[in-house]
Every structure is written in C-alpha cells, then in structure tokens.
Scaffold this active site. Structure first.
Site, PDB file in Angstrom:
ATOM      1  N   GLY A 189       7.274   4.506   8.216  1.00  9.79           N
ATOM      2  CA  GLY A 189       6.432   5.679   8.415  1.00  9.79           C
ATOM      3  C   GLY A 189       6.630   6.247   9.800  1.00  9.79           C
ATOM      4  N   SER A 190       5.580   6.845  10.338  1.00  7.36           N
ATOM      5  CA  SER A 190       5.733   7.559  11.606  1.00  7.36           C
ATOM      6  C   SER A 190       5.770   6.578  12.775  1.00  7.36           C
ATOM      7  CB  SER A 190       4.576   8.539  11.802  1.00  7.36           C
ATOM      8  OG  SER A 190       3.394   7.833  12.099  1.00  7.36           O
ATOM      9  N   THR A 191       6.403   7.023  13.860  1.00  8.48           N
ATOM     10  CA  THR A 191       6.509   6.206  15.060  1.00  8.48           C
ATOM     11  C   THR A 191       5.127   5.938  15.651  1.00  8.48           C
ATOM     12  OG1 THR A 191       8.745   6.956  15.511  1.00  8.48           O
ATOM     13  CG2 THR A 191       7.479   6.156  17.395  1.00  8.48           C
ATOM     14  N   GLU A 192       4.252   6.936  15.559  1.00  6.80           N
ATOM     15  CA  GLU A 192       2.905   6.793  16.098  1.00  6.80           C
ATOM     16  C   GLU A 192       2.163   5.631  15.420  1.00  6.80           C
ATOM     17  OE1 GLU A 192       0.829  10.392  15.366  1.00  6.80           O
ATOM     18  OE2 GLU A 192      -1.068   9.648  16.173  1.00  6.80           O
TER      19      GLU A 192
ATOM     20  N   CYS B 219      13.385  10.398   6.922  1.00  6.76           N
ATOM     21  CA  CYS B 219      13.360   9.915   8.306  1.00  6.76           C
ATOM     22  C   CYS B 219      14.742   9.981   8.930  1.00  6.76           C
ATOM     23  CB  CYS B 219      12.805   8.499   8.358  1.00  6.76           C
ATOM     24  SG  CYS B 219      13.542   7.431   7.126  1.00  6.76           S
TER      25      CYS B 219
ATOM     26  N   LYS C 250       0.842  -1.191   0.000  1.00  8.44           N
ATOM     27  CA  LYS C 250       0.000   0.000   0.000  1.00  8.44           C
ATOM     28  C   LYS C 250       0.881   1.247   0.000  1.00  8.44           C
ATOM     29  CE  LYS C 250      -1.769   2.541   3.260  1.00  8.44           C
ATOM     30  NZ  LYS C 250      -1.639   3.905   2.710  1.00  8.44           N
TER      31      LYS C 250
ATOM     32  N   GLU D 198      10.333   0.684  10.239  1.00 12.67           N
ATOM     33  CA  GLU D 198      11.345   1.724  10.024  1.00 12.67           C
ATOM     34  C   GLU D 198      10.632   3.038  10.244  1.00 12.67           C
ATOM     35  OE1 GLU D 198      13.139   4.535   8.774  1.00 12.67           O
ATOM     36  OE2 GLU D 198      13.196   3.785   6.713  1.00 12.67           O
TER      37      GLU D 198
ATOM     38  N   GLU E 101      10.253  15.119  15.662  1.00 14.01           N
ATOM     39  CA  GLU E 101      10.565  15.066  14.244  1.00 14.01           C
ATOM     40  C   GLU E 101       9.683  16.065  13.499  1.00 14.01           C
ATOM     41  OE1 GLU E 101       9.613  11.346  12.255  1.00 14.01           O
ATOM     42  OE2 GLU E 101      11.419  11.527  11.046  1.00 14.01           O
TER      43      GLU E 101
END
Lengths: 315, 476
Positions: B235-238, B291, B183, B257, B388
């Site tokens: 993508g994002s840590t969240e 990133c 995706k 990652e 970030e």
C-alpha cells in the site's frame, strides 16, 4: 516522423544514402509488435459494428485466382462472383477487384466491363521475381496493354536480402514507369524477409520508389499475411504520409480466410493508420475463400441463423 | 470511414453478489461481533453493491485465534505435498471460476474486463500453481537451513489489484506452512470474500485462511495484534511507515511493498512504436493505479518531439468507459477519494507551470473518471515529478545523455521499478545496472510473472514477493 518532404526527395541519390536512410528508421521490437497485434485482436466487434465491418471487408476484397490451372472459364466465373457476391441479395456490395495472371487479363476485363471492379494483374515474374528486368517490364506492359488497371509486382528479395537496396528501388521505379496509368502494388513477400525491421525497410523502400500500395505476400510462401506484419506496414504508411503527405495503401494477402480474421485486420487499420485507410482505395484483402465466409456471416447477421456452404456460390 | 465499435458488454449475471457479507473466520462466514457495516460501491456507476463488515477488535481477535488454532493443529505439521494439494486445488478453482471472478473484480474495482480477464486472473491462478509447486520443496528454497514456517501472518492488501495482491500474499504464506488473516482494502472487499467461498469449495482446513474486511482501523488492529507473527503490507508509503513503527520492537517480521515513481527511459535508438505502447501500458494500465507504474517518462531530447507526437496520437485511440465493455482500455478511478487526489495533484502540475494535455474523449456522467493526461515541460523540482499520483497522469521529462538519464531516474525517494527502451543490448545492461529500482523492464513494462521476485528500494519498501525469494518472507 518529423522529416520534411525535401529530406526524402534525394534519399535514393546513391546506394549509400538509401542504405543510410533505411537503416536509420526506428527499429521494430518483435515482442512488442506481436503483443500489440495480439491485444488488438481481442477487440470484440459485434452487431452493427460487425455488419458495417463485413460490408466494408467485402468491398475491400481483391478476389484472386492465381493457379497454373486457371482458364478463361474459371476467370469468368470469378468475375461474375466479384460483381454479385450474393446473387440473392442486391444490397450486397461488389468486391474491389479481381486479381489474375497476365494471360487472363483480357478475359477479366471483358467479364467485369461496365462495373466499377478493377482488374489487377500480378506481374514481374510472379511469384519468385527471378527473371531479368527486361522480362519483368515486358510482363508488366503486356498486362497493362490488355487492360489491367492495377499491377501487383514482386520485389527482388534476393537483392533486398543481400543489401542491394538501390537495385530493388530502381527496379520498382522502372516497373512504376511501365505501369503508366495503372496503380502499382508492391509485394514485399514478408515471409521471406524474416524480420520486422526488414518489413519496415522494404515498406519505406517501396513507398519511396512510388508504390501506390504495399502488399504483404504472393500467397505462395508461408507465412503469408500476419497481423503483426500488417501492423508494421500500417505504421509505415501512416509515418510516410506524415513525412511526405502522400497516402499509400496496404494489402495483406494470403491466409485470411474468416470474417473474424478480416474484422481483426479492420480493427488494426482503424487503430493504427486510422479511418482514412478504411476505404477500398487504401486497404485491400488479397483473398479468395474469405469472401464466402463474409457472405455466410452477413447472412447470419441478417437472418439470425447460419445457412451453409451450399447457400453461397463457388467462385 | 468511421468504424464505431458497438457496445460489447461482458454479462454481469455470471456473478452472484450477495446483499451483505460477514467475515470469513475459521472456515465459516460469521456475523460481526463488534464491527459495523459499511457499503462497497461500483466506482463506474456509484451503485451500492453490498454491505460488508468493518471488523472490530473482537472480530480481529477471533480471526487471529482461528488462524493460530489452524496453524498449531491443522496446517503447520501437514506434509508439504499435502499442503500443495490444497494450493493446486485452489489454483484450479480460480481457473474454473475465472470469468466470474474477473467480472466481480471489474465491478468492484473499476478496472476494464480486458485486464481483469487477460492479466489479473491468469496471474492469480499462476501464483497459486507456482507456490503449490514449492510446498514440498522448501528445503531447496533456502539451501543450508531447515525451513520452518513463521506462524500467523497478518496481510493487508490494497485496492488496485485486489485478487492478485491476495494471491501474492496467500499463496507463498500457505505453501510455507503459515496461516493467514487477510484484510482486503475497504473499497474492494468482494473478490477476497468470493475467494473465501473457493477455500470452502476446496475443503481447505478451517482457519488456514481468514478474511476480515474493514478500513484502516481494522488494518491497524490486525497488524498490532499480539497474536500475529508476521506482517505483510502492500500500500502507501505513509501507512507503511506507521506499520513499521507499530511493529518495531516486537517479534513480528515485516515486509512492505509501497509506492513508486518509476522512470520509463526512452533512448533515441528505441523502437518508437513499441516504446509508445510501453509508455501507454506503463501509465494507463489499470488507470495508473499501479505502484510500479511508469509515471515519469524520461525521453532523450533528440527524439522527444517525435515520441510525444506518437504518444498523443496513440492516446487519442484509448477507449475510456464502462469497465465491463470488452473494448474498454481505461476504466473507472477506484474511489471518490482517489479521484480527488488525482485532481489535486494534476492541478498542482498546472499551477507549477507544466503543460497539460489530455486525450480527447467523453466520460460517462456517473461514476469516478479521469481522462488520460500527460504533463510536458516537467522538471525534477515539480511535485508531479516526485509524488506518486496513482492515476492516469504521466509526467514527461527529457534528458541529453545516458548519465543524465540515470541521475534523474534515481533522483527520487522511491525505487520500485524502471523501464529502459533501446535497441542496444549493451546499453540495457549498463543502465539497468545503475538504476536503483527493484524491477527494471527492458523494452517492455508492467510485465509480471510468479517466478520473478518483485519489490523495492528505499521508500518503496523491503522484502520480495514472487519467485523463490518470495518464500523467504514466510520462512523462519
């Protein structure tokens, strides 16, 4: 550079202070410098920018002949070309200077009389520089007294590479004095200095000793001018001006043959030293065959089609 | 003399963007079963580029089923050398169509063509070539055990390097014998859909690669799908945390990652001009949507003024604008939402008392833009030193000793990358040894290579991509 003018006035007080200063300059990372030069070489200079760049490059050419076979006839032909690079187009600018051996200076001075073209002469036992100082100074004085208003001297690479920086410095100072009113271009012969750290040190050494221009090469050693070497020298003149307020010019010489090459150098100047250096008094090309390619491309831009080598004149 | 560069736009006519795209399932472009349509836009102009599907539950079901069918019947048992042929073919097709893909990437993402042409696309092809080479040598990748593929991989990738992240995910997965459902991010789906066309052109067996477009909800459906054996997310840590929770307690393997807040450390003996280039490349490359961006500059106090003067002088030459102009250095911010986030955190920086400086440059009227900006006088306690920003915003901190530099560099919840600038080789090794970051660059920054493993510590995620290590995530 944050050093002030006062800091630099006595850098050459002794061999130790000069060495300390030159070795205290920030290093040059070879990979990074070459990557930066390669990145700037991808700039795309088209249409109006190309036209302006070509005319500027023509005005920056030191049209050069430095052959054992040079004769007064050859030099007069070169000077005619320098005055009117494109005899069919009066809007085509003249070049900055002609560059010849000392024995040809008088001929050149006659041939460019009445124009704004400078006469540059190589001197100081060009190209090797392997002669006693007295001979180098006599060589310089002879060229100046015959009317050369620019002197292209070579540094003593042997002394530089063996770490005798003060010897190199004093020699440049002496030649500077012998030049009188003539402008002094100091040839570093970067192809023999081998590292970018050395190029940066030699650049500062020459500027501290009074150079009006720093020049890459004699054209007799390979590699001659390269983009990364010129990048390092442009950084040096930029930093030298912020340190001292004095503006020193840069002259890449040897191996620059095409319009594309020349435009890459102009981009390098524009984005490194800045627009103040986009001027024939601050930046020159030491070249001969480059001029005809500039003329061909100039004609192509104006007419939309390529002519050919028979439509530009031989030097 | 002023030397203005005339516009030098790369022609957009090389790429044929359709008005709408379906999903790529089982080797065919199919209409959505229960997904709705949404628009993808050009962030540099806000013009609509195409309509794409936001895949729903049935769409994800069919994609996973197609991947399973291909895994069981067409891919898993194919000899490695045969899988390699397909990967080599894809790599060559990427090279052949690289200009088209680079232009499309710049149009959909906003990154300058100079980067998509000179960085993204060459790396994309290199990844496929590299992992193609491994496909018949897997026994040497994991010495001592019999390498087996895992099964169906669900791969969710971000919008900052759409095609490159696709390559990082798909190339090792396929080489190892897995099939994938990928995706792409909702703001940058187009190059993945054109890659699907390449899969058709390469005669890749149907179902080996499936592309489902959509936003977070589609991603959630995909990673939570019971038919999936392996989840890979960048993508994002969240979002990474949410995925880790969703996958916990299942048989699924997971690699993540995530974000970063990399320290770029400049010592007093650094090669200043090249360090400045590295700082610029570290934070303004790809508009800072990286990133592993060097978003925290740690500069030794004794050279801080000199380095900052040089940095500002260099930033003044950055050319911000039309991503398709070959002379553009900094392109458009990828989306309105990202631009809002960058503005918000920059305002926080100002409010917290850091000094803001922006490069003098004019921005286009339409589209999403942010001027390259640095904050000086930043301390570890400032939000802009910790969070970030994912934009062209650099936080500058100073240090006095190597020990302090290491302490500050490691004082972050992240640990993806770091940079060290010094002419002293022994110092490079000593500092790199102490930095808790997955990648440490010495006298360079943001350099990637398919042979080099990439990944993070701490909240930057786990698992490695690239190199032999990158295969392990896809081998049982």
């Amino acid at each position: 550079m944050t050093s002030s003018v006062a800091d630099l006035s006595d850098v050459a007080r002794s061999a130790a202070t000069l060495r300390g200063f030159l070795h205290g300059l920030p290093g040059v990372d070879q990979v990074g410098a070459e990557a930066r030069a390669a990145a700037l070489a991808t700039r795309s200079i088209k249409t109006t920018a190309k036209a302006r760049g070509i005319d500027l490059a023509i005005r920056m050419v030191d049209l050069t002949t430095l052959e054992g076979a040079d004769t007064p006839g050859k030099v007069r032909a070169l000077c005619a070309k320098a005055r009117r690079p494109d005899p069919t187009d009066p809007s085509c600018p003249s070049v900055a200077a002609v560059c010849v051996y000392p024995s040809m200076v008088a001929t050149a001075v006659d041939a460019v009389a009445g124009s704004a073209i400078h006469v540059a002469s190589v001197a100081t036992a060009f190209p090797s520089g392997q002669a006693p100082l007295a001979v180098k100074l006599a060589d310089t004085r002879a060229a100046v007294s015959d009317g050369a208003d620019e002197i292209d001297m070579v540094i003593n690479r042997g002394a530089f590479l063996s770490g005798r920086y003060l010897d190199v410095y004093e020699e440049i100072v002496a030649v500077r004095e012998a030049c009188g009113e003539a402008h002094l271009k100091v040839i570093l012969e970067t192809g023999e200095l081998a590292t970018y750290d050395n190029v940066r040190r030699a650049s500062w050494l020459a500027m501290l000793a009074g150079a009006d221009f720093i020049k890459t090469s004699t054209g007799k050693v390979s590699p001659a001018a390269t983009l990364p070497v010129t990048l390092v020298m442009l950084e040096a003149v930029r930093d030298f001006r912020s340190a001292t307020g004095r503006t020193v010019g840069v002259k890449p010489a040897g191996g620059i043959r095409t319009t594309k090459d020349a435009l890459r150098y102009l981009v390098l100047v524009n984005e490194t030293a800045g627009e103040d250096w986009l001027d024939p008094d601050r930046f020159r090309f030491g070249a001969s065959s480059l001029l005809n390619d500039l003329l061909l491309q100039r004609d192509k831009l104006a007419t939309g089609r390529y002519s050919g080598p028979d439509y530009v004149t031989l030097d | 003399m002023r030397f203005e560069y005339a516009p030098a736009p790369e022609s957009a006519s090389i790429v044929d963007i359709r008005s709408s795209y379906g999903l790529f399932v089982g080797g065919e472009f199919t209409d959505a079963k229960d997904g709705e349509l949404f628009k993808t836009i050009n962030p540099a102009s806000e013009d609509v580029l195409a309509e794409v599907v936001s895949a729903g539950p049935s769409d994800v079901d069919s994609a996973v089923a197609a991947a399973r069918d291909a895994y069981d019947n067409r891919w898993r048992d194919l000899p490695g050398a045969e899988r390699a042929k397909y990967l080599f073919r894809l790599a060559r097709l990427i090279q052949e169509r690289s200009r088209e893909l680079a232009v499309l990437e710049s149009i959909d993402n906003g990154k300058p063509i100079r980067e998509s042409r000179d960085v993204d696309l060459p790396l994309v092809a290199a990844h496929f070539f590299y992992y193609a080479g491994w496909a018949d040598k897997l026994r040497y990748a994991v010495p001592g055990r019999q390498p087996r593929p895992i099964g169906v991989a669900a791969q969710v990738i971000p919008w900052n390097f759409p095609l490159l992240m696709l390559a990082w995910k798909i190339a090792p997965a396929l080489a190892a014998g897995n099939t994938v459902v990928l995706k792409p991010a909702e703001t940058t789906p187009l190059t993945a859909l054109h890659f699907a066309q390449l899969c058709q052109q390469a005669d890749l067996p149907p179902g080996v690669v499936n592309i489902v477009t959509g936003a977070g909800e589609t991603g959630r459906l995909l990673v939570e799908h019971p038919g999936v054996d392996k989840v890979a997310f960048t993508g994002s840590t969240e979002v990474g945390r949410a995925i880790a929770r969703a996958v916990a307690g299942t048989r699924k393997r997971l690699t993540l990652e995530l974000g970063g807040k990399a320290a770029n450390i400049v010592f007093d003996d650094a090669p200043v001009d090249q360090a400045v280039e590295g700082i610029v490349n570290g934070i303004f490359f790809n508009q800072g949507h990286v990133c592993c961006a060097g978003s925290r500059l740690l500069v030794q106090e004794s050279v801080a003024d000199e380095v900052l003067d040089a940095l500002k002088r260099r930033m003044a030459t950055l050319r911000v604008g039309d991503p398709l102009d070959k002379n553009t250095d900094v392109g458009a911010i990828n989306s309105a939402a990202q631009l809002a986030r960058i503005r918000e955190l920059s305002d926080v920086g100002t409010a917290e008392g850091a000094q803001r400086w922006s490069a003098p440059c004019e921005l286009p009227e339409r589209g999403f833009w942010f001027v390259p900006t640095i904050f000086t006088g930043v301390s570890q306690a400032h939000r802009i030193a910790r969070e970030e920003i994912f934009g062209p915003v650099l936080s500058v901190l100073t240090f006095r000793t190597p020990a302090e530099a290491v302490e500050k560099a490691n004082n972050t919840p992240y640990g993806l990358s770091a940079g060290v600038w010094t002419e002293k080789g022994s110092r490079i090794l000593a500092i790199a040894d102490q930095l808790r970051a997955g990648v440490v660059w010495a006298n360079t920054f943001n350099k990637f290579d398919p042979t080099a493993p990439f990944g993070g510590y701490k909240e930057s995620g786990y698992g490695r991509e690239g190199g032999r290590q990158g295969l392990e995530a896809y081998l049982a």
